[in-house]
Design a protein around this motif. Sequence first.
Motif, PDB file in Angstrom:
ATOM      1  N   LYS A   1       0.972  -1.185   0.068  1.00  0.00           N
ATOM      2  CA  LYS A   1       0.119  -0.145   0.063  1.00  0.00           C
ATOM      3  C   LYS A   1       0.889   1.247   0.067  1.00  0.00           C
TER       4      LYS A   1
ATOM      5  N   GLU B   1      -4.949   7.185  -0.956  1.00  0.00           N
ATOM      6  CA  GLU B   1      -4.519   5.998  -0.313  1.00  0.00           C
ATOM      7  C   GLU B   1      -4.823   5.145  -1.186  1.00  0.00           C
TER       8      GLU B   1
ATOM      9  N   GLU C   1      -4.009   0.468  -2.532  1.00  0.00           N
ATOM     10  CA  GLU C   1      -3.464  -0.661  -1.769  1.00  0.00           C
ATOM     11  C   GLU C   1      -3.426  -1.586  -3.279  1.00  0.00           C
ATOM     12  N   GLU C   2      -2.802  -2.952  -2.764  1.00  0.00           N
ATOM     13  CA  GLU C   2      -2.721  -3.916  -3.853  1.00  0.00           C
ATOM     14  C   GLU C   2      -4.321  -4.205  -4.345  1.00  0.00           C
TER      15      GLU C   2
ATOM     16  N   GLY D   1       3.370   1.377   3.847  1.00  0.00           N
ATOM     17  CA  GLY D   1       2.929  -0.018   4.586  1.00  0.00           C
ATOM     18  C   GLY D   1       4.168  -0.597   5.162  1.00  0.00           C
TER      19      GLY D   1
END
Length: 271
Positions: free
Chosen positions: A221, A232, A234-235, A253
């Motif tokens: 992330k 933000e 993330e994967e 992360g």
Amino acid sequence: MTSPAYYTPQSGLPPQTDLLSGRAVVTEAYTVIPRGVLRDIVTSVLPEWHATRAWILNRPVAGGATTFAQYLMEVAPGGGSDAPEPQPEVESFLFVLSGALEVAIGGAASALGPGGFAYLPPGEPWSAGNTGAGNATFQWIRKRHQPLPGHVPAVVVGNEQDIEPHAMPGTDNRWRTTRMLPVDDPAYDLHVNVVTFEPGASIPFAETHVMEHGLYILEGKGVYRLNDDWVEVEEGDYLSLRAFCPQACYAGGPGNFRYLLYKDVNRQIVL
């Protein structure tokens, strides 16, 4: 050494008790498609493929990225296509996330596992099929090739895990780029890279450039600065960035932040 991770979509729909609020956003500078909205109900069935479904992540739209299309493909065991590309002027780049995909190019077959990739030049006949026991998932980038007299792109097949990444200057190898296509050959009018940031590493300035991006987050992330916004990610998330969208990021992360990156390069502006 830990093997790289490549995120793939989860099946099903959210429960009825979930709130509607989420991270999806579309602006004239960028689009963010979070992994939570890549659900079964938004897939497409492409007529050239069987036992296959696709999430269409990007297509040319007014006010957005215009040079490419990008799909997340899921092929069931035994599925695939004998003639995947309906437009002979279009080039393709495949990047396998999970499973076993066999790609035949000009009669020569290559077995691609996670991290495997193939560049297919325009007009090159190819086929793809799932030879494994589980689903094969891969990213498929399509671009109308801009021919350059005297320069013809060649087929490129490999695995990103077998390529030595290039450390970005002054970063002590904490920001590095795995380049899967030749960067010094003008025959190629696109680059596709895997970009890796170790925890705390960053792009420390707002890149503002003509290249468009398709960006699929493979692992970890981070926080992206897009135009005036902090986002933000993330994967499993996907970002589409139009030309001249200011952009920067940092890994946010405990593990590496890695993504697959498309950009258009090496051509004069058509007026």
